[in-house]
Design an enzyme around this catalytic site. Sequence first.
Site, mmCIF file in Angstrom:
data_model
loop_
_atom_site.group_PDB
_atom_site.id
_atom_site.type_symbol
_atom_site.label_atom_id
_atom_site.label_comp_id
_atom_site.label_asym_id
_atom_site.label_seq_id
_atom_site.Cartn_x
_atom_site.Cartn_y
_atom_site.Cartn_z
ATOM 1 N N SER A 1 -53.177 31.945 -105.435
ATOM 2 C CA SER A 1 -52.672 31.255 -106.606
ATOM 3 C C SER A 1 -52.078 29.908 -106.421
ATOM 4 O O SER A 1 -52.049 29.279 -107.240
ATOM 5 C CB SER A 1 -51.951 31.895 -107.652
ATOM 6 O OG SER A 1 -52.849 33.023 -108.504
ATOM 7 N N SER B 1 -54.163 30.900 -109.892
ATOM 8 C CA SER B 1 -53.631 30.723 -111.246
ATOM 9 C C SER B 1 -52.779 29.430 -111.532
ATOM 10 O O SER B 1 -52.318 29.083 -112.631
ATOM 11 C CB SER B 1 -52.846 31.831 -111.835
ATOM 12 O OG SER B 1 -51.867 32.151 -110.965
ATOM 13 N N LYS C 1 -45.384 25.244 -113.256
ATOM 14 C CA LYS C 1 -46.331 26.167 -113.580
ATOM 15 C C LYS C 1 -45.452 26.925 -114.687
ATOM 16 O O LYS C 1 -44.413 27.260 -114.672
ATOM 17 C CB LYS C 1 -46.609 27.122 -112.575
ATOM 18 C CG LYS C 1 -47.489 28.199 -113.149
ATOM 19 C CD LYS C 1 -48.132 28.907 -111.741
ATOM 20 C CE LYS C 1 -49.000 29.980 -112.077
ATOM 21 N NZ LYS C 1 -49.636 30.685 -110.856
#
Length: 557
Positions: free
Chosen positions: A223, A199, A117
Amino acid sequence: MAFVARLLLAFLVLLEALVLGVSAAADAPDAKGITLPDLYEASVLELQAGLDAGHFTSVDLIKAYFARIDEVNLKGPALRAVLETNPSALAQAAALDKERKLFGKRSLLHGIPVLLKDNIATVASEGMNTTAGSFSLLGSIVPEDAGVVKRLRKAGAIILGKANLSEFAHFRGNVASGWSGRGGQNTGAYFPNADPCGSSSGSGVSASIGLAAVTLGSETDGSITCPTSHNNLAGIKPTVGLTSRAGVVPISEHQDTIGPLTRSVTDAAIVLSVIAGKDPNDNFTLAQPPVVPDFTKALNKNALRGKRIGVPRRVFLNESNTGNDPSINAAFEQALVTLKTLGATIVDPADLPSAEEIANSGNETVVLDVDFKIQLDAYYEALVANPSGVRSLADLIAFNNANPALEEPTNFTSQSTLIRSEATTGRDAAYFQSLAFNKGLGATRGIDAALKANRLDALVLPASGLTTVPAAIAGYPIVTVPLGFFPENVTIRSAGPLTIYPAPGAPFGLSFLGTAFSEFSLVGLAFAYEQETQTRLARKAFAAAIPKTQLKDVIGK
């Protein structure tokens, strides 16, 4: 001496690869007659077996994954799951291939490509950015690798690239999950324009269709759990302090945690065993148990036998919960039957005493807003360089307003969360009161209370809706696995300006929750359920979203 020799060899081979463009694929055996793993589902163990046997190399893996990303990321369905790939990956793979031949593998992640990420820092000299999806951090130079990246590299993993995400881990404002200024709108692979959930959206979508062997995400509240659920995956949201947050663009030290999103519980356990552990750069990790377990030893098909699993129905499974859905509820009731079949005693209900208070509390927002301003300011200040000139949250807000084409396109203009956070005045009495109240709600009068009162080993809930909140504010772990898929006749709803959810065939997950540092137990429970149901294999992504490139297409080329 062997360690020194290994380091020297790695340096020399890396230098050779950088200068000469060495490709280990030239030495790959003829794949004819060899069964190569399908990269859509390929596990870490399958990849290691093929690497050890010499059927393919890590260089081949990098080439194949790069090609798969190219097929569907900006072309075809334009999933926008990956922000950038690592220009040093092929050279690193060549070095690790040679090291494998001479010394064997360092770990089960030796030569395995990992997608991060884009809030997880990597040194700029490698050729990638760390931006949290924001142009305000493009070209910035971080002081060093994130703590979890150091552990991955030590284990021999290769950083494949950076995944798209909800900008600043969805702590920007009322914008869609999976959208960032740099990456645009990431969408799911199980239905066109499906909400990937944020996210860690890009990590989830990438893992779901084999754009990387494994991926890492971060969770503050939902997330990892939600993109795991929406993308038919296995994911682990660790206890806060089990994995280091050093070098990760922050929201809150009290809730942020880093964990794997993979296609199986086995792969997730392998990754967690590598990235967990103490880090002097993150003092929360110093409070974890002295020994990090080998989480793969928890992978027991009989792990549910004799266990007591509680169902906290109040609030979490009622009509006011946004995660409440007839299809999910039906699949959940069947999951409870499966758990019983596997030997578990289901305690239903096993409610959290604080359930209604959790659903209506604003204390989490108070803590996150204050922490974000303090910690983001510190992150910007610690950068070696930042071409945008942004050095604080206030600078960031001004930068976004000054660059509307980049950071405030139509439908994605909101900075409400950033502005609210900037208006905070620090860690005052109200902040500490909210922090203490969160601990009481999530832990003392929440998860721990339910576990103790009912003598439970874990709680179980659908992954959607409010499920993540008590674990988030307590800092407790969640392990999520596939539960089911929406039917073809489901009513499609908008999930943002460019996304929809639910949608026909879109996945949803099942979450196991426990007390602090109970990951080993939760991994076992989730594994037993996963192995019995094999839900992930029941459905694939829509045809255009499935990359066609396989290892056979790159070996020897």
